[in-house]
Scaffold this motif. Sequence first.
Motif, PDB file in Angstrom:
ATOM      1  N   THR A 295      -3.962 -16.130  -3.603  1.00  0.00           N
ATOM      2  CA  THR A 295      -2.946 -17.099  -3.179  1.00  0.00           C
ATOM      3  C   THR A 295      -1.680 -17.014  -4.021  1.00  0.00           C
ATOM      4  N   VAL A 296      -1.769 -16.358  -5.176  1.00  0.00           N
ATOM      5  CA  VAL A 296      -0.628 -16.268  -6.080  1.00  0.00           C
ATOM      6  C   VAL A 296       0.074 -14.906  -5.961  1.00  0.00           C
ATOM      7  N   ARG A 297      -0.712 -13.852  -5.679  1.00  0.00           N
ATOM      8  CA  ARG A 297      -0.107 -12.515  -5.576  1.00  0.00           C
ATOM      9  C   ARG A 297       0.402 -12.219  -4.170  1.00  0.00           C
ATOM     10  N   LEU A 298      -0.338 -12.598  -3.144  1.00  0.00           N
ATOM     11  CA  LEU A 298       0.085 -12.254  -1.784  1.00  0.00           C
ATOM     12  C   LEU A 298       1.486 -12.768  -1.451  1.00  0.00           C
ATOM     13  N   PRO A 299       1.848 -14.011  -1.820  1.00  0.00           N
ATOM     14  CA  PRO A 299       3.213 -14.478  -1.517  1.00  0.00           C
ATOM     15  C   PRO A 299       4.299 -13.622  -2.167  1.00  0.00           C
ATOM     16  N   ARG A 300       3.962 -12.969  -3.267  1.00  0.00           N
ATOM     17  CA  ARG A 300       4.951 -12.143  -3.962  1.00  0.00           C
ATOM     18  C   ARG A 300       5.249 -10.844  -3.208  1.00  0.00           C
ATOM     19  N   LEU A 301       4.364 -10.471  -2.293  1.00  0.00           N
ATOM     20  CA  LEU A 301       4.587  -9.264  -1.496  1.00  0.00           C
ATOM     21  C   LEU A 301       5.116  -9.576  -0.103  1.00  0.00           C
ATOM     22  N   VAL A 302       4.529 -10.586   0.551  1.00  0.00           N
ATOM     23  CA  VAL A 302       4.870 -10.850   1.961  1.00  0.00           C
ATOM     24  C   VAL A 302       5.709 -12.104   2.135  1.00  0.00           C
ATOM     25  N   GLY A 303       5.939 -12.837   1.063  1.00  0.00           N
ATOM     26  CA  GLY A 303       6.668 -14.100   1.158  1.00  0.00           C
ATOM     27  C   GLY A 303       5.718 -15.269   1.377  1.00  0.00           C
ATOM     28  N   PRO A 304       6.101 -16.468   0.928  1.00  0.00           N
ATOM     29  CA  PRO A 304       5.203 -17.633   1.014  1.00  0.00           C
ATOM     30  C   PRO A 304       4.817 -18.031   2.434  1.00  0.00           C
ATOM     31  N   LEU A 305       5.741 -17.938   3.401  1.00  0.00           N
ATOM     32  CA  LEU A 305       5.422 -18.378   4.760  1.00  0.00           C
ATOM     33  C   LEU A 305       4.376 -17.473   5.399  1.00  0.00           C
ATOM     34  N   LYS A 306       4.544 -16.172   5.245  1.00  0.00           N
ATOM     35  CA  LYS A 306       3.566 -15.235   5.797  1.00  0.00           C
ATOM     36  C   LYS A 306       2.227 -15.387   5.087  1.00  0.00           C
ATOM     37  N   ALA A 307       2.271 -15.538   3.767  1.00  0.00           N
ATOM     38  CA  ALA A 307       1.035 -15.713   2.996  1.00  0.00           C
ATOM     39  C   ALA A 307       0.312 -16.980   3.425  1.00  0.00           C
ATOM     40  N   LEU A 308       1.078 -18.050   3.624  1.00  0.00           N
ATOM     41  CA  LEU A 308       0.493 -19.315   4.074  1.00  0.00           C
ATOM     42  C   LEU A 308      -0.244 -19.119   5.395  1.00  0.00           C
TER      43      LEU A 308
END
Length: 689
Positions: free
Chosen positions: A137-150
């Motif tokens: 939940t902390v690394r994925l937003p750094r690659l795809v952005g928070p909205l996509k990660a959410l």
Amino acid sequence: MSSSVSIGNNNGVAVVTIDNPPVNALSFHVRELLMQALVSLRDEPSVAAIAITCAGRTFVAGADITEFGKPVRQPDLRALVAMLETIAKPTVAAIHGTALGGGLELALGCHFRVADTGAKLGLPEVKLGLLPGGGGTVRLPRLVGPLKALSMIVSGTPIVAAEALADGLVDAVFDGDLIAQAVSIAADMVAKGGPFTPVRDRNDRLDQANLPAFDKQAAALSKKARGLEAPIACAQSVRNALTLPFDEALAAERDLFVKLVAGDQSRAQRHLFFAERQAAKIAGKDVVRRKIARVGVIGAGTMGGGIAMAFANGGLPVTLLETTQEALQRGLTTIDKNYAVSAMRGSLSEDAKRQRLALFKGSTDYADLTDCDLIVEAVFEEMAVKKEVFGRLDAVAKPGAILATNTSYLDVNEIAASTSRPQDLLGMHFFSPANVMKLLEIVRADKTSPDVLATIADLARRIGKVPVVVGVCHGFVGNRMLAARGSELEPLLLEGATPRQVDQAFTDFGWPMGPFQMVDLAGLDIGWRNRKARGQTADIADTLCEQGHFGQKTGSGFYRYEDSSRTPLLNPEVEALIRDKAAGNGIAPRTIGTKEIIERTLYPMINEGAKILEEGIAARASDIDVVWVNGYGFPVGKGGPMFWASLEGVDKIIRRLDHWHQQTGKDVFRVAPLLRQMAETGSWDGAAG
């Protein structure tokens, strides 16, 4: 090293291969060996770069779920990924098959990720009542952005390689020798020189100006959670990645994970995960399956059309049979409209729509079923009609063809006796709408051949269904227990509850809708017809049916429906009818609370489940849970009725059933011996006959 983790060297690029069949789960012994391998390679001068790959049909498809809830053995996944991020040499994850959960989190520890064109990547922990616990939940937003990660994390739905490339989750996609490509990229990175930035230090996509949009999307997703804790925790953890320093967000993720994994909801969802896989296992691994290349479906109405669509959705050609050309055309038109709606919504491409429609062949001639390997009957729910159909099939179906009835209640043994090939016949009880609902009750008749049973169980998975094998009795598992659940509904109304109050108690419990909303949706006439066939009555429902009030399709039932709306409105006529019936029966209305509503409906259902186990109608208590979660909307977070009974307290259930049995003498409250045994042993094991 061990066969579970091996190391090769390709011109200075170390290739670390994980081999832990069947899905390369990150069990403790794999993590331990992988940690040793990576530490040694980090400090090895002859190694300039590292590629992590997997043997077999998939990359790491997740953590070892059997370890959840047990003391953590080090190194855990978090420590493994943290160590991976200390390696200054370029690291590449080569992903084929699926990189899910802990597998994707492992890949996020690498500097680069490459994928095969057929790969899928995702973090599906929410489906186990959890959030990603290895930093996802902390690394994925750094690659795809928070909205996509959410979106990815709260839904738990994997994305394909092309989408992962477009979103920045992977750096390249290849159709060919993936390991060779990963080695080539690693060598290129070595040539370019560093430094190589770990994902944890990439903050360019974490723009807090997007926080209002994030909160809006998170709120919308939370509304859909329907009482489940994990989706809300997932959203909070992704938000932390946007608002907190990395290490603080990582620590907060761990705290949320620990809380969820110890909770009843995750225990329930993990129970269902294993229950579905257990239910799909059919005794006799060596049984040779029959080939199913074409399916016939008799009846093009709502049920038959949905069943035909389910097979077409699984890629099987279907011959759809009706008695008249008019009825056939009506059914085919409905199927076409259903696919058109899916295409309009974007869930089905126009090309896929055309491909599926091309699989249908309509007919009014039984002779057109001679080339079918499986023929499913979906006609009117009357024994005489069913027998007539199978009598005609007996004359035209080819030798070895499997014959199936979609009956919801009727005796499959009696139907099988109407053919000269009872060994080839079984029940396939689909749930409406059959092209959507996941459950398939496979009804094993006395003479059903083991290879027929195994073939249909495999076919069910092929068309995306969750199969559960059940025995023959009136209503099988699901509808038999539904009858027990419904036995106190009218008495509750007569004693003072309202339809809306009962339905509210159910939706508060976590059901998608209450029993009176459900019967209005399905049609009151279905239950009425079934009661008349069994010589049973229901004062309120029968009166409504006699007056022509069948629910939504007539604009009134237990509720009113205006202008073809599906929104239930209070129905004063029903309230007056209830009062009149209560007065006629000498019943003085009283206040009835939510607790009593739940206990008087769900406790008899659990008791009936115990009787079903005693009789061998179901092989396992967990099979009953699979039926009820996938076919009837029992709340996922409660794990199914039999699992929930253990949370509720079997002793408590028995005391209440005994109390009502003493008060009323009704058989539905008579405690099953197995329920008392469960209270003593704490286990349903060994219950089935």
